[in-house]
Design a protein around this motif. Structure first.
Motif, PDB file in Angstrom:
ATOM      1  N   LEU A  76       0.827  -1.208   0.000  1.00 46.91           N
ATOM      2  CA  LEU A  76       0.000   0.000   0.000  1.00 46.91           C
ATOM      3  C   LEU A  76       0.860   1.256   0.000  1.00 46.91           C
ATOM      4  O   LEU A  76       0.526   2.252  -0.643  1.00 46.91           O
ATOM      5  N   GLY A  77       1.965   1.195   0.739  1.00 45.15           N
ATOM      6  CA  GLY A  77       2.860   2.345   0.798  1.00 45.15           C
ATOM      7  C   GLY A  77       3.432   2.692  -0.561  1.00 45.15           C
ATOM      8  O   GLY A  77       3.555   3.871  -0.919  1.00 45.15           O
ATOM      9  N   GLU A  78       3.769   1.683  -1.348  1.00 41.19           N
ATOM     10  CA  GLU A  78       4.307   1.919  -2.686  1.00 41.19           C
ATOM     11  C   GLU A  78       3.274   2.586  -3.587  1.00 41.19           C
ATOM     12  O   GLU A  78       3.601   3.449  -4.407  1.00 41.19           O
ATOM     13  N   LEU A  79       2.019   2.188  -3.414  1.00 43.15           N
ATOM     14  CA  LEU A  79       0.951   2.827  -4.184  1.00 43.15           C
ATOM     15  C   LEU A  79       0.804   4.295  -3.800  1.00 43.15           C
ATOM     16  O   LEU A  79       0.574   5.161  -4.649  1.00 43.15           O
ATOM     17  N   ARG A  80       0.938   4.567  -2.491  1.00 44.11           N
ATOM     18  CA  ARG A  80       0.840   5.953  -2.028  1.00 44.11           C
ATOM     19  C   ARG A  80       1.978   6.796  -2.590  1.00 44.11           C
ATOM     20  O   ARG A  80       1.777   7.957  -2.964  1.00 44.11           O
ATOM     21  N   VAL A  81       3.179   6.224  -2.639  1.00 40.51           N
ATOM     22  CA  VAL A  81       4.329   6.945  -3.190  1.00 40.51           C
ATOM     23  C   VAL A  81       4.104   7.243  -4.671  1.00 40.51           C
ATOM     24  O   VAL A  81       4.429   8.341  -5.160  1.00 40.51           O
ATOM     25  N   LYS A  82       3.512   6.294  -5.394  1.00 45.92           N
ATOM     26  CA  LYS A  82       3.211   6.514  -6.814  1.00 45.92           C
ATOM     27  C   LYS A  82       2.231   7.668  -6.983  1.00 45.92           C
ATOM     28  O   LYS A  82       2.364   8.494  -7.881  1.00 45.92           O
ATOM     29  N   ARG A  83       1.237   7.730  -6.084  1.00 44.94           N
ATOM     30  CA  ARG A  83       0.262   8.820  -6.153  1.00 44.94           C
ATOM     31  C   ARG A  83       0.924  10.153  -5.835  1.00 44.94           C
ATOM     32  O   ARG A  83       0.584  11.187  -6.420  1.00 44.94           O
ATOM     33  N   THR A  84       1.862  10.112  -4.893  1.00 37.28           N
ATOM     34  CA  THR A  84       2.588  11.333  -4.549  1.00 37.28           C
ATOM     35  C   THR A  84       3.392  11.828  -5.750  1.00 37.28           C
ATOM     36  O   THR A  84       3.374  13.015  -6.085  1.00 37.28           O
ATOM     37  N   LYS A  85       4.100  10.911  -6.417  1.00 37.71           N
ATOM     38  CA  LYS A  85       4.875  11.289  -7.597  1.00 37.71           C
ATOM     39  C   LYS A  85       3.966  11.826  -8.703  1.00 37.71           C
ATOM     40  O   LYS A  85       4.332  12.756  -9.437  1.00 37.71           O
ATOM     41  N   LYS A  86       2.779  11.234  -8.805  1.00 39.27           N
ATOM     42  CA  LYS A  86       1.816  11.675  -9.828  1.00 39.27           C
ATOM     43  C   LYS A  86       1.400  13.118  -9.595  1.00 39.27           C
ATOM     44  O   LYS A  86       1.167  13.876 -10.544  1.00 39.27           O
ATOM     45  N   MET A  87       1.301  13.517  -8.325  1.00 35.97           N
ATOM     46  CA  MET A  87       0.911  14.890  -8.011  1.00 35.97           C
ATOM     47  C   MET A  87       1.949  15.900  -8.503  1.00 35.97           C
ATOM     48  O   MET A  87       1.607  17.045  -8.806  1.00 35.97           O
ATOM     49  N   LEU A  88       3.206  15.469  -8.600  1.00 35.68           N
ATOM     50  CA  LEU A  88       4.242  16.368  -9.105  1.00 35.68           C
ATOM     51  C   LEU A  88       3.964  16.777 -10.547  1.00 35.68           C
ATOM     52  O   LEU A  88       4.388  17.847 -10.991  1.00 35.68           O
ATOM     53  N   ASN A  89       3.243  15.932 -11.273  1.00 34.81           N
ATOM     54  CA  ASN A  89       2.962  16.223 -12.683  1.00 34.81           C
ATOM     55  C   ASN A  89       1.966  17.359 -12.859  1.00 34.81           C
ATOM     56  O   ASN A  89       1.864  17.928 -13.951  1.00 34.81           O
ATOM     57  N   ILE A  90       1.211  17.681 -11.807  1.00 35.64           N
ATOM     58  CA  ILE A  90       0.227  18.756 -11.933  1.00 35.64           C
ATOM     59  C   ILE A  90       0.596  19.972 -11.096  1.00 35.64           C
ATOM     60  O   ILE A  90      -0.146  20.957 -11.090  1.00 35.64           O
ATOM     61  N   CYS A  91       1.728  19.908 -10.403  1.00 40.02           N
ATOM     62  CA  CYS A  91       2.114  21.002  -9.508  1.00 40.02           C
ATOM     63  C   CYS A  91       2.840  22.116 -10.256  1.00 40.02           C
ATOM     64  O   CYS A  91       3.688  21.864 -11.103  1.00 40.02           O
ATOM     65  N   ASP A  92       2.488  23.349  -9.920  1.00 40.04           N
ATOM     66  CA  ASP A  92       3.178  24.522 -10.436  1.00 40.04           C
ATOM     67  C   ASP A  92       4.222  25.016  -9.434  1.00 40.04           C
ATOM     68  O   ASP A  92       5.175  25.695  -9.813  1.00 40.04           O
ATOM     69  N   ILE A  93       4.022  24.682  -8.156  1.00 37.92           N
ATOM     70  CA  ILE A  93       4.966  25.020  -7.080  1.00 37.92           C
ATOM     71  C   ILE A  93       5.049  23.819  -6.153  1.00 37.92           C
ATOM     72  O   ILE A  93       4.029  23.209  -5.831  1.00 37.92           O
ATOM     73  N   SER A  94       6.262  23.478  -5.721  1.00 36.06           N
ATOM     74  CA  SER A  94       6.452  22.357  -4.796  1.00 36.06           C
ATOM     75  C   SER A  94       7.087  22.852  -3.501  1.00 36.06           C
ATOM     76  O   SER A  94       8.048  23.629  -3.529  1.00 36.06           O
TER      77      SER A  94
END
Length: 267
Positions: A76-94
């Motif tokens: 489950l943790g690996e899936l959460r990390v994948k979702r976190t990385k996916k959010m980087l694709n839509i971020c304008d500021i991190s």
């Protein structure tokens, strides 16, 4: 158009990233002045990205994103990390949140991903109240304490000064030139909001005006008369999808026809 009407594509997306229990959710709650995210001393409390729309001056309408820890593990943790990385694709500021004075290898790995994507970023050192003295802020590093409300306002100001790599987004204006005429067919019936137009119609009109194009608004019943009375042929007709079949019978076959729904989908 109100903040609530601002479509997601037009908002600046600000993502908060970091390891588990670094204080991301606590910081997001401070930034939004709401209990947006569940906070706990237990690592891995945030299990899915959480989004909140708000206004952050001088950036304007933004979407704040709280993400799961980058160091989560297990299936489950690996899936959460994948979702976190996916959010980087839509971020304008991190915003990289850490409880360390010196970044760990995992945090450096995350920072490198942010840099590779050319996303403007800040490194936020949290829990600095545990130190004897708080270091001075650097160009892209800020020291705060969510527990003691130290540095929160300074962080908001720093975020506001970042220049997000926001791509210019068009609703319809990339299809037309200055001076072109576009006919917008907007049926008025019992389902239409009384006294106002729906969001896609508003977006189309504003985008055409910004392009210095001509927007002619009509209904299905007056569409033929509108076409007949035009001296210059329009470049496009846009209609409500529910009236598409009726409009298609009126619009000449050589005149481009689309719907607000199609424009909204690509937007």
């Amino acid at each position: 158009m109100s903040l609530n009407d601002t479509v997601s594509a037009e908002r600046i997306h600000i993502g908060f990233f970091g390891l588990r229990n670094a204080g991301k959710s606590s910081l997001v709650n401070k930034i939004t002045n709401q209990e947006m995210s569940l906070v706990s001393d237990i690592k891995g409390t945030t299990t899915d990205p959480v989004k909140k729309s708000m206004e952050l001056l001088p950036l304007g309408p933004v979407t704040i994103i709280d993400t799961p820890g980058f160091d989560d593990y297990g299936p489950l943790g690996e899936l959460r990390v994948k979702r976190t990385k996916k959010m980087l694709n839509i971020c304008d500021i991190s915003i990289l949140v850490t409880e360390n004075l010196k970044l760990t290898e995992e945090e450096i790995e995350l920072l490198n991903v942010i840099k590779d994507k050319n996303i403007p970023y800040l490194i936020v050192h949290n829990k600095m109240d545990l130190l004897g003295s708080i270091p001075n802020n650097l160009d892209n590093e800020i020291y705060i304490s969510t527990n003691n409300n130290i540095g929160i306002e300074e962080l908001k100001i720093a975020i506001g000064k970042l220049n997000p790599n926001k791509k210019e987004i068009h609703f319809i204006s990339d299809f037309v030139k200055e001076g072109d005429t576009v006919i917008l067919v907007t049926p008025i019936d019992s389902s239409a909001p009384k006294g106002r137009m729906i969001l896609p119609e508003q977006l189309a009109i504003r985008d055409l005006l910004d392009k210095n194009a001509i927007a002619l608004v009509t209904q299905v019943e007056t569409l033929k008369a509108t076409l007949d009375n035009l001296k210059n042929k329009p470049v496009m007709v846009v209609t409500d999808s529910q009236a598409f079949s009726s409009v298609m019978k009126i619009v000449p076959i050589d005149l481009p026809l689309t719907s607000f729904s199609i424009l909204m989908a690509r937007y």
